[in-house]
Design an enzyme around this catalytic site. Structure first.
Site, PDB file in Angstrom:
ATOM      1  N   ASP A  19       0.819  -1.201   0.000  1.00 47.38           N
ATOM      2  CA  ASP A  19       0.000   0.000   0.000  1.00 47.38           C
ATOM      3  C   ASP A  19       0.861   1.262   0.000  1.00 47.38           C
ATOM      4  O   ASP A  19       1.827   1.370   0.762  1.00 47.38           O
ATOM      5  CB  ASP A  19      -0.897  -0.015   1.248  1.00 47.38           C
ATOM      6  CG  ASP A  19      -1.695   1.252   1.413  1.00 47.38           C
ATOM      7  OD1 ASP A  19      -2.596   1.491   0.593  1.00 47.38           O
ATOM      8  OD2 ASP A  19      -1.407   2.022   2.359  1.00 47.38           O
ATOM      9  N   GLU A  59       1.162  -0.026  -4.934  1.00 47.85           N
ATOM     10  CA  GLU A  59       0.391   1.202  -5.131  1.00 47.85           C
ATOM     11  C   GLU A  59       1.381   2.344  -4.973  1.00 47.85           C
ATOM     12  O   GLU A  59       2.046   2.442  -3.934  1.00 47.85           O
ATOM     13  CB  GLU A  59      -0.728   1.350  -4.110  1.00 47.85           C
ATOM     14  CG  GLU A  59      -1.519   2.640  -4.313  1.00 47.85           C
ATOM     15  CD  GLU A  59      -2.391   3.019  -3.123  1.00 47.85           C
ATOM     16  OE1 GLU A  59      -3.362   3.753  -3.335  1.00 47.85           O
ATOM     17  OE2 GLU A  59      -2.088   2.588  -1.994  1.00 47.85           O
TER      18      GLU A  59
END
Length: 598
Positions: free
Chosen positions: A259, A292
């Site tokens: 993330d 990401e």
């Protein structure tokens, strides 16, 4: 007084045999640390060099324990493998080898076969409920599920990005053994399982590291969630790298999605993590590492990482489908079709281009294969970061959304679905937490103030209508409900497209490369790829409400048309509104009949 002997082992409780466990805590700010086992007397831990405290003792699996810092502060193990209750309570010793795996022969799937289905374990009802849903996902054509973060968080309701114990699977979802059973069952059905991990910050409640390891964080660098993690320090790096290895080796996850790595100001850490993962796993294991990354660092995709979530592709498609240009969609307000064409032909839309703030963003990505980019129409962020969690099927014309779905599922990029996409789910996916008191107030107001940049919520009174993240009703509203009448038709579309993808496209994906994407008109384009077997793939897409004239082209073999009779119009030189046509100049005989229509 510390001893000079260095300690180089892992963080936390490691079982040495069925009756003995070694405990290690990195606590450079502590003078003394003791281990408290169950209700027995505390054991002093030996101080080692570089801030480590270690003790080895008789201790079987299932034993409760915690650490006492300087005789004053009782804390859970930051590397706890399980908690007895919530994040503030005692940790539990876990035997990582106790689960009897049924599908040990599973080695994963090649990355080019990935069709990813992102889901939230909590709203689906826990590990057992997700396991029950697996056969339907296989029948749909999904090849991998991606679980939103499982790191133990305070309370029972959370997206998972407020986790504070990265090694402990969220207890409200089930036990570690039930999580392993979910993964085992998935493997038995041919499904890979990806875990979303958060290595850029800890949540605001239940993180005790500041009490005894302030140097876990940096004073000179901050993220949107507080002080940045200091990856320059070896114990800090190992804490997260060992965590990644735990998920992949002990739980047999098939991949990780990291993330928001743009909040990790140390690319060397990411490169080392990928290297150590690749080195630790057997060569026959197929393990996927995805990112990401708002910085669009294409260079990382050649240093051990398989792919990046393509937010640029999503944002351009969202603007074309909905007309929304607020906040970060403003970067795609002027030329969304051109930016989508750049994504399809080169990977990222922003490859050093200036964003709305005048700042250069991204790196050149045209040299990367299409499989280096994960494309999606929706994900947890893009639904849940809306004030009311609306889905695209509530925001865009149905035909336009279906045409975009053709592009999603039949382009050579890796497709990702969010739970409910395949049945045109009507329930929202809202932002939810279970914080209390002052923190609950801060999260509620912070959430509402996030939308001040959106015209619809410019007024403070309007923002008060945004659901309270801490209200149980917000979580309940996000849970899957009985399917709507539209569900069967949407599922049939997804199933048919994925059948074509697996039979026709996937075998040709290795070695594929993008060629060009031509803008035909605003909202319409034509994209070309050369597949690995030399075949040429072409997708004509019109997301506008108007017919679009085409340039004369030779008739090619049809894979799919939406809606029916699109090919007839294409041969006449135009493309109807909200339509998509997928064609192929094949170098090998296809395995499916010419002309598949739904």
């Amino acid at each position: 007084m510390r001893v000079s002997t260095p300690y180089n082992g892992p963080h936390g409780a490691v079982m040495l045999d069925p009756e003995h466990t070694r405990f290690a805590l990195w606590a450079p700010d502590a003078r003394a640390v003791s281990l408290e086992l169950g209700d027995s007397q505390a054991l002093a831990m030996q101080a080692h060099a570089d801030g480590w405290f270690v003790v080895q003792t008789h201790c079987p699996a299932g034993t409760r324990y915690c650490f006492m810092i300087d005789g004053q502060t009782r804390v859970p193990d930051p590397a706890s493998r399980a908690q007895e209750h919530d994040v503030h309570g005692p940790s539990l010793v876990v035997d990582p080898g106790a689960y009897p795996w049924q599908h040990r022969q599973w080695r994963g799937r090649p990355w080019h076969q990935a069709v990813i289905y992102e889901l939230h374990v909590g709203v689906m009802g826990g590990y057992l409920a997700v396991q029950e849903a697996l056969p339907a996902l296989v029948e749909l054509g999904v090849t991998a599920i991606e679980l939103m973060p499982l790191a133990d968080f305070p309370g029972e309701r959370n997206w998972g990005y407020d986790g504070v114990l990265p090694y402990a699977p969220e207890a409200s979802y089930g036990t570690p053994e039930q999580l392993k059973a979910l993964i085992d069952a998935a493997h038995g059905l041919g499904l890979a399982v990806i875990l979303d991990v958060v290595y850029n910050h800890f949540g605001p409640d239940g993180n005790y590291l500041h009490c005894y390891a302030k140097s876990f964080f940096r004073d000179d660098l901050h993220t949107p969630w507080g002080a940045a993690i200091d990856f320059r320090r070896r114990p800090v790096r190992d804490f997260f790298i060992d965590n990644a290895l735990m998920w992949l080796l002990e739980y047999r996850f098939d991949g990780l999605r990291l993330d928001a790595v743009h909040a990790i100001d140390d690319p060397d850490f990411l490169i080392e993590l990928a290297q150590r993962v690749r080195q630790a796993l057997p060569a026959e294991r197929q393990v996927w590492l995805n990112l990401e990354n708002e910085l669009n660092q294409a260079s990382l995709l050649q240093q051990g990482f398989d792919a990046q979530w393509n937010d640029d592709g999503h944002n351009a498609l969202h603007v074309l489908l909905t007309g929304e240009t607020d906040a970060y969609y403003a970067d795609f307000a002027e030329q969304p079709t051109l930016q989508l064409a750049r994504c399809l032909s080169q990977g990222f839309a922003f490859q050093g281009h200036a964003n709305r703030h005048g700042e250069a963003r991204g790196e050149a990505s045209g040299h990367l294969p299409p499989s280096a980019f994960v494309l999606f129409l929706q994900n947890h962020d893009q639904i849940g970061n809306r004030a009311f969690g609306e889905r695209l099927n509530q925001l865009a014309p149905t035909q336009a959304l279906h045409a975009a779905t053709v592009l999603l599922l039949l382009s050579p990029m890796i497709p990702l679905l969010f739970m409910g996409d395949e049945v045109a789910a009507q329930e929202p996916f809202l932002f939810f937490t279970s914080h209390h008191d002052a923190l609950a107030d801060a999260v509620r107001e912070g959430r509402r103030n996030e939308f001040a940049a959106f015209r619809a919520f410019a007024d403070a009174d309007q923002r008060q209508r945004i659901p309270d993240p801490n209200a149980p009703s917000t979580f309940q509203a996000s849970r899957p409900q009985p399917q709507s009448k539209q569900a069967a038709a949407t599922r049939a579309l997804y199933r048919g497209l994925l059948r074509i993808r697996h039979r026709q496209l996937v075998p040709r994906l290795p070695g594929a490369q993008a060629l060009q994407a031509q803008v035909l008109a605003e909202g319409a384009l034509c994209a070309h790829w050369q597949l690995g077997d030399g075949s040429l793939l072409r997708i004509d897409l019109n997301l506008s409400p108007h017919r679009v004239d085409l340039l004369p082209e030779a008739t090619e073999q049809l894979w799919f048309e939406y809606p029916p009779h699109t090919l007839e119009h294409w041969r006449e030189g135009w493309l109807p509104a909200f339509s998509a046509l997928v064609q192929l100049i094949a170098k090998t005989t296809p395995s499916a009949p010419d002309g598949e229509r739904l």
